[in-house]
Scaffold this motif. Sequence first.
Motif, PDB file in Angstrom:
ATOM      1  N   GLU A 134      42.151 -25.475 -18.019  1.00  0.00           N
ATOM      2  CA  GLU A 134      41.420 -25.722 -16.776  1.00  0.00           C
ATOM      3  C   GLU A 134      39.990 -26.141 -17.124  1.00  0.00           C
ATOM      4  OE1 GLU A 134      42.755 -25.464 -13.693  1.00  0.00           O
ATOM      5  OE2 GLU A 134      44.683 -24.806 -14.466  1.00  0.00           O
ATOM      6  N   LYS A 135      39.151 -26.203 -16.117  1.00  0.00           N
ATOM      7  CA  LYS A 135      37.738 -26.509 -16.315  1.00  0.00           C
ATOM      8  C   LYS A 135      36.917 -25.234 -16.172  1.00  0.00           C
ATOM      9  CE  LYS A 135      38.156 -30.969 -16.698  1.00  0.00           C
ATOM     10  NZ  LYS A 135      37.969 -31.583 -17.995  1.00  0.00           N
ATOM     11  N   ALA A 136      35.851 -25.144 -16.924  1.00  0.00           N
ATOM     12  CA  ALA A 136      34.917 -24.022 -16.846  1.00  0.00           C
ATOM     13  C   ALA A 136      33.505 -24.588 -16.926  1.00  0.00           C
ATOM     14  CB  ALA A 136      35.155 -23.026 -17.980  1.00  0.00           C
ATOM     15  N   VAL A 137      32.558 -23.783 -16.491  1.00  0.00           N
ATOM     16  CA  VAL A 137      31.154 -24.178 -16.553  1.00  0.00           C
ATOM     17  C   VAL A 137      30.471 -23.283 -17.572  1.00  0.00           C
ATOM     18  CG1 VAL A 137      28.999 -24.418 -15.272  1.00  0.00           C
ATOM     19  CG2 VAL A 137      31.185 -24.863 -14.127  1.00  0.00           C
ATOM     20  N   GLU A 138      29.821 -23.900 -18.538  1.00  0.00           N
ATOM     21  CA  GLU A 138      29.140 -23.162 -19.596  1.00  0.00           C
ATOM     22  C   GLU A 138      27.643 -23.428 -19.504  1.00  0.00           C
ATOM     23  OE1 GLU A 138      30.491 -22.618 -24.003  1.00  0.00           O
ATOM     24  OE2 GLU A 138      29.401 -24.507 -23.856  1.00  0.00           O
ATOM     25  N   THR A 139      26.854 -22.360 -19.564  1.00  0.00           N
ATOM     26  CA  THR A 139      25.403 -22.504 -19.591  1.00  0.00           C
ATOM     27  C   THR A 139      24.842 -21.700 -20.760  1.00  0.00           C
ATOM     28  OG1 THR A 139      24.990 -20.637 -18.124  1.00  0.00           O
ATOM     29  CG2 THR A 139      25.257 -22.769 -17.075  1.00  0.00           C
ATOM     30  N   TYR A 140      23.695 -22.114 -21.203  1.00  0.00           N
ATOM     31  CA  TYR A 140      23.010 -21.385 -22.267  1.00  0.00           C
ATOM     32  C   TYR A 140      21.513 -21.529 -22.054  1.00  0.00           C
ATOM     33  CZ  TYR A 140      21.444 -19.850 -26.874  1.00  0.00           C
ATOM     34  OH  TYR A 140      20.822 -19.184 -27.905  1.00  0.00           O
ATOM     35  N   LYS A 141      20.822 -20.386 -22.072  1.00  0.00           N
ATOM     36  CA  LYS A 141      19.360 -20.359 -21.973  1.00  0.00           C
ATOM     37  C   LYS A 141      18.827 -19.866 -23.311  1.00  0.00           C
ATOM     38  CE  LYS A 141      19.468 -19.767 -17.051  1.00  0.00           C
ATOM     39  NZ  LYS A 141      19.036 -19.064 -15.877  1.00  0.00           N
ATOM     40  N   LYS A 142      18.271 -20.792 -24.068  1.00  0.00           N
ATOM     41  CA  LYS A 142      17.843 -20.534 -25.436  1.00  0.00           C
ATOM     42  C   LYS A 142      16.771 -19.448 -25.533  1.00  0.00           C
ATOM     43  CE  LYS A 142      16.308 -23.172 -29.462  1.00  0.00           C
ATOM     44  NZ  LYS A 142      15.907 -24.515 -29.928  1.00  0.00           N
ATOM     45  N   ASP A 143      15.753 -19.496 -24.677  1.00  0.00           N
ATOM     46  CA  ASP A 143      14.657 -18.527 -24.769  1.00  0.00           C
ATOM     47  C   ASP A 143      15.122 -17.095 -24.485  1.00  0.00           C
ATOM     48  OD1 ASP A 143      15.101 -19.262 -22.094  1.00  0.00           O
ATOM     49  OD2 ASP A 143      13.031 -18.826 -21.516  1.00  0.00           O
ATOM     50  N   MET A 144      16.188 -16.937 -23.726  1.00  0.00           N
ATOM     51  CA  MET A 144      16.731 -15.612 -23.428  1.00  0.00           C
ATOM     52  C   MET A 144      17.952 -15.276 -24.286  1.00  0.00           C
ATOM     53  SD  MET A 144      16.489 -15.944 -19.273  1.00  0.00           S
ATOM     54  CE  MET A 144      17.290 -14.396 -18.961  1.00  0.00           C
ATOM     55  N   ASN A 145      18.432 -16.268 -25.031  1.00  0.00           N
ATOM     56  CA  ASN A 145      19.681 -16.164 -25.783  1.00  0.00           C
ATOM     57  C   ASN A 145      20.782 -15.616 -24.862  1.00  0.00           C
ATOM     58  OD1 ASN A 145      21.392 -16.538 -27.924  1.00  0.00           O
ATOM     59  ND2 ASN A 145      20.781 -14.672 -29.002  1.00  0.00           N
ATOM     60  N   LEU A 146      20.954 -16.267 -23.710  1.00  0.00           N
ATOM     61  CA  LEU A 146      21.906 -15.851 -22.683  1.00  0.00           C
ATOM     62  C   LEU A 146      22.919 -16.964 -22.439  1.00  0.00           C
ATOM     63  CD1 LEU A 146      22.670 -13.746 -20.463  1.00  0.00           C
ATOM     64  CD2 LEU A 146      21.176 -15.036 -18.931  1.00  0.00           C
ATOM     65  N   SER A 147      24.168 -16.643 -22.707  1.00  0.00           N
ATOM     66  CA  SER A 147      25.265 -17.578 -22.484  1.00  0.00           C
ATOM     67  C   SER A 147      26.053 -17.144 -21.262  1.00  0.00           C
ATOM     68  CB  SER A 147      26.221 -17.586 -23.683  1.00  0.00           C
ATOM     69  OG  SER A 147      25.562 -17.999 -24.837  1.00  0.00           O
ATOM     70  N   THR A 148      26.575 -18.110 -20.528  1.00  0.00           N
ATOM     71  CA  THR A 148      27.410 -17.821 -19.371  1.00  0.00           C
ATOM     72  C   THR A 148      28.588 -18.786 -19.353  1.00  0.00           C
ATOM     73  OG1 THR A 148      25.452 -17.182 -18.105  1.00  0.00           O
ATOM     74  CG2 THR A 148      27.448 -17.572 -16.847  1.00  0.00           C
ATOM     75  N   ILE A 149      29.761 -18.244 -19.077  1.00  0.00           N
ATOM     76  CA  ILE A 149      30.944 -19.059 -18.863  1.00  0.00           C
ATOM     77  C   ILE A 149      31.519 -18.648 -17.508  1.00  0.00           C
ATOM     78  CG2 ILE A 149      33.281 -19.639 -19.623  1.00  0.00           C
ATOM     79  CD1 ILE A 149      32.398 -19.108 -22.485  1.00  0.00           C
ATOM     80  N   THR A 150      31.740 -19.636 -16.651  1.00  0.00           N
ATOM     81  CA  THR A 150      32.313 -19.400 -15.331  1.00  0.00           C
ATOM     82  C   THR A 150      33.649 -20.124 -15.276  1.00  0.00           C
ATOM     83  OG1 THR A 150      30.100 -19.313 -14.378  1.00  0.00           O
ATOM     84  CG2 THR A 150      31.932 -19.621 -12.843  1.00  0.00           C
ATOM     85  N   PHE A 151      34.711 -19.390 -14.966  1.00  0.00           N
ATOM     86  CA  PHE A 151      36.047 -19.979 -14.914  1.00  0.00           C
ATOM     87  C   PHE A 151      36.863 -19.334 -13.803  1.00  0.00           C
ATOM     88  CE2 PHE A 151      35.921 -16.609 -18.062  1.00  0.00           C
ATOM     89  CZ  PHE A 151      37.076 -15.872 -17.854  1.00  0.00           C
ATOM     90  N   VAL A 152      38.010 -19.937 -13.519  1.00  0.00           N
ATOM     91  CA  VAL A 152      38.870 -19.462 -12.443  1.00  0.00           C
ATOM     92  C   VAL A 152      40.219 -19.054 -13.017  1.00  0.00           C
ATOM     93  CG1 VAL A 152      40.106 -20.150 -10.333  1.00  0.00           C
ATOM     94  CG2 VAL A 152      37.750 -20.852 -10.685  1.00  0.00           C
ATOM     95  N   ILE A 153      40.721 -17.943 -12.490  1.00  0.00           N
ATOM     96  CA  ILE A 153      42.053 -17.451 -12.843  1.00  0.00           C
ATOM     97  C   ILE A 153      42.848 -17.317 -11.552  1.00  0.00           C
ATOM     98  CG2 ILE A 153      43.350 -15.513 -13.823  1.00  0.00           C
ATOM     99  CD1 ILE A 153      40.933 -14.899 -15.576  1.00  0.00           C
ATOM    100  N   ARG A 154      44.124 -17.637 -11.619  1.00  0.00           N
ATOM    101  CA  ARG A 154      45.037 -17.535 -10.475  1.00  0.00           C
ATOM    102  C   ARG A 154      44.591 -18.397  -9.294  1.00  0.00           C
ATOM    103  NH1 ARG A 154      46.212 -11.008 -10.274  1.00  0.00           N
ATOM    104  NH2 ARG A 154      46.651 -10.763 -12.487  1.00  0.00           N
ATOM    105  N   GLY A 155      43.790 -19.401  -9.548  1.00  0.00           N
ATOM    106  CA  GLY A 155      43.387 -20.328  -8.514  1.00  0.00           C
ATOM    107  C   GLY A 155      42.362 -19.812  -7.530  1.00  0.00           C
ATOM    108  N   ARG A 156      41.951 -18.542  -7.648  1.00  0.00           N
ATOM    109  CA  ARG A 156      41.021 -17.990  -6.663  1.00  0.00           C
ATOM    110  C   ARG A 156      40.075 -16.934  -7.202  1.00  0.00           C
ATOM    111  NH1 ARG A 156      44.788 -13.966  -3.148  1.00  0.00           N
ATOM    112  NH2 ARG A 156      43.312 -12.278  -3.404  1.00  0.00           N
ATOM    113  N   LEU A 157      40.324 -16.421  -8.382  1.00  0.00           N
ATOM    114  CA  LEU A 157      39.453 -15.397  -8.969  1.00  0.00           C
ATOM    115  C   LEU A 157      38.406 -16.094  -9.834  1.00  0.00           C
ATOM    116  CD1 LEU A 157      42.143 -12.797 -10.103  1.00  0.00           C
ATOM    117  CD2 LEU A 157      40.825 -12.805  -7.969  1.00  0.00           C
TER     118      LEU A 157
END
Length: 185
Positions: A136-159
């Motif tokens: 599927e598709k996911a959205v990945e972000t990274y903030k270097k100064d905070m060393n914070l990674s985020t991945i946003t994805f969907v499971i079962r079409g709604r979660l």
Amino acid sequence: MMSLTFVACRGKKTDDKKEVTEATVKAMSTTPVDEKTQKTEELKKAQQLTLEQMRVLMPAELDSAKERNYLASTQFGYGLASVEYPKTKGRLIKVTLYDCAGELGAVNYFENYWNYLNVTKQTDQEFTKTIDFEGEKAVETYKKDMNLSTITFVIRGRLVIIMEGKDLKPEELEPVAKKLHQKIA
């Protein structure tokens, strides 16, 4: 002769108007429902998960880290569950699950996931991009100064799952997100 030409042109205009009307009616009756509208209707019809069902979805342990600070609610018109998994001092994975069933759940789906798909943004300090993730598709972000990674994805079409990794780079967070995906999917 002049009236004959007038009649012929007049008859032609009527035929053109009829063709345009028929084409318009055909177009209106065969226009497919766009993907966003279809997804909205699907989510609105879905039954919201209970607090107990959301609890079962969130693992007690993730990537060798035990959960802490579990929270679940349905008071906002959609389901929400959140838990933290402390890895080591300063390293933390936070998982937030949104059950996007119902009217407000559908709004949440688009605000937290859909609207960020196919968006690429990059500066010296951060980036946001769409990635392929478990088919599927996911959205990945990274903030270097905070060393914070985020991945946003969907499971079962709604979660919608938002996984944040404090003091983790994207390549370190993605395998953990895949493990969670396997557990919930």
